[in-house]
Design an enzyme around this catalytic site. Structure first.
Site, PDB file in Angstrom:
ATOM      1  N   GLU A 131      -4.183   7.334  -4.902  1.00 36.74           N
ATOM      2  CA  GLU A 131      -4.154   6.787  -6.257  1.00 36.74           C
ATOM      3  C   GLU A 131      -5.316   7.382  -7.041  1.00 36.74           C
ATOM      4  O   GLU A 131      -6.460   7.163  -6.658  1.00 36.74           O
ATOM      5  CB  GLU A 131      -4.296   5.252  -6.215  1.00 36.74           C
ATOM      6  CG  GLU A 131      -3.057   4.544  -5.704  1.00 36.74           C
ATOM      7  CD  GLU A 131      -3.287   3.080  -5.350  1.00 36.74           C
ATOM      8  OE1 GLU A 131      -4.364   2.534  -5.675  1.00 36.74           O
ATOM      9  OE2 GLU A 131      -2.382   2.478  -4.739  1.00 36.74           O
TER      10      GLU A 131
ATOM     11  N   HIS B 129      -1.900   0.522  -9.771  1.00 42.76           N
ATOM     12  CA  HIS B 129      -2.462  -0.479  -8.849  1.00 42.76           C
ATOM     13  C   HIS B 129      -3.095  -1.630  -9.624  1.00 42.76           C
ATOM     14  O   HIS B 129      -4.301  -1.876  -9.536  1.00 42.76           O
ATOM     15  CB  HIS B 129      -3.478   0.159  -7.897  1.00 42.76           C
ATOM     16  CG  HIS B 129      -3.720  -0.696  -6.676  1.00 42.76           C
ATOM     17  ND1 HIS B 129      -4.124  -0.185  -5.463  1.00 42.76           N
ATOM     18  CD2 HIS B 129      -3.626  -2.032  -6.472  1.00 42.76           C
ATOM     19  CE1 HIS B 129      -4.263  -1.165  -4.576  1.00 42.76           C
ATOM     20  NE2 HIS B 129      -3.964  -2.303  -5.183  1.00 42.76           N
TER      21      HIS B 129
ATOM     22  N   ARG C 116       0.863  -1.176   0.000  1.00 44.42           N
ATOM     23  CA  ARG C 116       0.000   0.000   0.000  1.00 44.42           C
ATOM     24  C   ARG C 116       0.896   1.221   0.000  1.00 44.42           C
ATOM     25  O   ARG C 116       1.976   1.220   0.600  1.00 44.42           O
ATOM     26  CB  ARG C 116      -0.910   0.041   1.246  1.00 44.42           C
ATOM     27  CG  ARG C 116      -2.078  -0.935   1.185  1.00 44.42           C
ATOM     28  CD  ARG C 116      -3.099  -0.517   0.138  1.00 44.42           C
ATOM     29  NE  ARG C 116      -4.249  -1.409   0.059  1.00 44.42           N
ATOM     30  CZ  ARG C 116      -4.318  -2.455  -0.770  1.00 44.42           C
ATOM     31  NH1 ARG C 116      -3.309  -2.756  -1.550  1.00 44.42           N
ATOM     32  NH2 ARG C 116      -5.414  -3.183  -0.801  1.00 44.42           N
TER      33      ARG C 116
END
Lengths: 327, 395
Positions: free
Chosen positions: B340, B359, B311
């Site tokens: 993000e 991601h 993360r």
């Protein structure tokens, strides 16, 4: 004083975009008196007779018949890398000049790079990076997907040293591994990586999710992958080339990619290198091209240099030559 | 494969056909005359859900047996939406519909009274819908929140537990694809693949310089911080590259160490000082928040690469910017950042020794399908009072 006793070895030039690496020179000068092409051309008469070896770094200097005629005492050409398709083997042989390459130094890095290309292509890494940094990106869409490498089928065309190392790596990703080779490998070698032999390349092409080319370029492998082979591949398959550009019929590849006959390609090698800037391959989203960097790491290049030094030394002493290419 | 009775109001639908979302709704509330009733279907015992044809070979997660419901409704599952930018993908919605009555947030909000009682589960996909107190208060029959993915840092576990609601995640479905992504980032960064591609494609490129080099992966030292499911699979892959593997974990994993040739570093500092590649594979908790900061980056080799597949908040991003600018570390490859996407003027976006991906650690057709299947299996286990494969507890 020392320089006069060391054997004279011809190189192209030092540093710059294509020359022998500056940080290799110190090492090489312990063993050889290096003569650049410039120095040689300025004093052909004297130096021509003294030069006993050519240190060919990235295909330079080019060996022509004229050069061979002017180097009467040339015993050996040491060529960097494993590929020798740029050399006229008959010509060298006719002048009684020996040849060496560096197959083992490049093998690990090239295998690593084959894996890098396969992973980058299947997971759309380059596209993803562009999205992540693009000034226009506002969010990451949920339906933006790649395909798995783990558990997929990899077909290795050319299971030499490099191809085998690719298989060793792919096994850890639980890939199903097929291979096509001039000769079948031993049962032990096959079972160590779980590789299944495909006597006919067609079988490999039809079953693979990833087709990786790790053959050397010879008249037999020239355009090995053409329209027919591309059509045999799955429409969801990716072609990875870490061998030589000419192993693939590039026009057929462009067409196959445009028509979605195959899904994607990842090429460390093309013909020529670089491609002309208006070449269709440069514009395709589903193509990754890298600038022939399969063996481009500091350690490996240094190892190549050391191997070449050893081959030249052995060649000049009349000893068995490590990494000799029999002509 | 997928068969269902459909209301006469709905046209028969085919998988992944690109039909508009309306086709998947159980029934439009405006049309319903006597309450919302999901169609039922009878199923045989144990079905095995195979991945799509031509995909990763045969790995499956089997759903538990769905009892034949005589005149009972399928349990309601709340999702954000189907399709669109953040909704559940259509083919995954199809999987959910085999066992649940799908209720989108829009449908719920339009008819809270009716829908709220139906909803026994929430399928959280890409962190949506947001689970807050207000939502939980309005769902009296909610039993389980099934998260797609393994990370649950976006969920307030304590708050949810206070409502007596269980939380499940999908640790198995994510492992292979995330480990693959970690390897992809490590290889791409080490060999400067993205930069190389840019050179190969650039209109200004006239030749390929021969002194343009990356660093080796084979025989280098990989330090894995967080050796859970994913970290272990990374180690398995890295081993095939003859990498020397160090790991730091809350607990030592003695049995597995030998299988992958990994050496335990009780102190993270030892791992940082010896590694050529540092890969973060921890989950995000208060303990791992900013785990890698200025001090840790300073301990790393100047030739080292930092890879993050956990993360964004595990790294102190400002410290990372500084470290990359000052060449304290060689490079970074991040599949995750905070937030993000990053703001478009963020300094990380301007560095040339960084790879950032959006991601996509589990962004494969196969992984998403397996995650949905694993989440479904977990949610059904809760609703059927069976042992729950992957329940997550607050600390």
């Amino acid at each position: 004083m020392e320089g006069q006793e060391l054997p004279y070895v011809l190189i192209d030039y030092i540093g710059g975009k294509h020359g022998v690496y500056e940080d290799h020179i110190e090492f090489l000068e312990k063993y050889f008196h290096l003569i650049t092409m410039k120095e040689y051309l300025e004093n052909k008469k004297l130096l021509g007779k003294k030069i006993r070896a050519v240190y060919m770094w990235y295909q330079k200097p080019v060996i022509s018949e004229e050069l061979l005629q002017n180097l009467p005492n040339l015993k050996i050409v040491a060529s960097s890398g494993v590929g020798i398709d740029h050399l006229d083997l008959n010509l060298l042989s006719s002048y009684g000049v020996k040849l060496s390459n560096t197959p083992f130094a490049v093998s690990t890095d090239t295998a690593d790079f084959g894996m890098a290309l396969m992973l980058a292509s299947s997971r759309r890494l380059v596209e993803g990076h562009q999205m992540a940094i693009s000034p226009d990106t506002e969010y990451f869409p949920a339906d933006w997907l790649g395909a798995e490498v783990s558990g997929a089928t990899l077909g290795i065309v050319g299971m030499g040293t490099i191809g085998y190392k690719v298989a060793q790596r792919a096994k850890a990703f639980e890939m199903k591994i097929l291979y096509h080779n001039r000769n079948q490998r031993t049962k032990e070698e096959e079972s160590a990586v779980g590789a299944i032999y495909c006597k006919k390349i067609d079988d490999l092409l039809q079953q693979s999710d990833f087709v990786l080319l790790s053959v050397k370029l010879t008249p037999q492998t020239h355009r090995l992958i053409g329209k027919r082979e591309l059509e045999l591949m799955k429409p969801t398959a990716t072609l990875i080339n870490i061998s030589r550009g000419l192993v693939v019929d590039q026009d057929a590849l462009v067409e196959a990619l445009q028509n979605k006959t195959v899904k994607a390609a990842a090429l460390d090698v093309t013909y020529p290198e670089p491609l002309p800037r208006d070449h269709p391959l440069l514009k395709m989203k589903n193509v990754i091209i890298t600038p022939h960097i399969g063996s481009a790491t500091k350690k490996t290049r240094r190892l190549m240099m050391e191997n070449m030094m050893e081959s030249i030394q052995a060649g000049l002493s009349g000893l068995p030559i490590p990494n000799e290419v029999l002509l | 494969m997928f068969r269902s009775k459909t209301f006469s109001l709905l046209k028969p639908i085919s998988l992944m056909s690109g039909q508009p979302r309306l086709a998947y709704k159980c029934i439009h509330p405006a049309i319903a005359s006597h309450g919302h009733r999901c169609h039922r279907r009878s199923v045989d015992a144990r079905e095995r859900y195979k991945s799509c044809p031509g995909s990763a070979g045969g790995r499956t997660i089997s759903a538990p047996q769905t009892k034949i419901m005589a005149e009972e409704e399928l349990p309601g599952v709340l999702i954000l939406d189907i399709g669109g930018t953040h909704g559940v993908l259509e083919n995954l919605a199809v999987l959910l519909k085999k066992h649940f009555c799908l209720i989108t947030m829009k449908e719920f909000l339009e008819n809270k009274k009716e829908m709220s009682k139906k909803i026994q589960s929430v399928f959280v996909f890409e962190c949506r819908p947001t689970i807050d107190q207000e939502l939980l208060e309005s769902l009296p029959n909610l039993k389980v929140i099934g998260n797609s993915g393994v990370g649950v840092d976006h969920l307030d576990l304590k708050m949810i537990a206070n409502f007596g609601i269980k939380v499940t995640n999908t640790p198995h479905a994510v492992a292979d694809s995330t480990a693959d992504m970690g390897m992809a980032l490590m290889l791409a960064s080490a060999r400067r693949l993205v930069e190389g591609c840019q050179i190969a494609l650039s209109p200004d490129t006239k030749y390929f310089a021969v002194d343009w080099l990356g660093v080796e992966v084979t025989r280098a030292t990989l330090g894995i911080i967080g050796m859970g499911n994913i970290g272990y699979k990374v180690a398995q892959r890295a081993r095939a590259f003859n990498m020397r593997i160090l790991y730091h974990n809350r607990n030592q994993r003695k049995e597995e160490e030998e299988a992958v040739g990994a050496h335990y570093c009780e102190k993270m500092e030892d791992l940082l000082q010896q590694s050529d590649f540092v890969m973060l594979v921890v989950n995000l908790t208060p303990e791992t928040h900013k785990l890698i900061g200025k001090k840790e980056l300073g301990l790393m080799k100047p030739t080292a690469t930092l890879i993050n597949i956990s993360r964004g908040a595990v790294i102190d991003q400002d410290a990372l910017v500084e470290a990359l600018q000052n060449k304290i570390v060689r490079a970074a490859a991040l599949d995750v950042t905070y937030p993000e996407p990053l703001p478009r003027d963020h300094p990380l976006l301007k560095l040339n020794n960084i790879i950032i991906t959006p991601h996509i650690g589990t962004a494969t057709v196969q992984a998403l399908r397996m995650m949905a299947e694993e989440a479904i299996a977990n949610m059904l286990a809760v609703l059927n009072g069976q042992p729950i494969p992957s329940e997550v507890f607050p600390k």
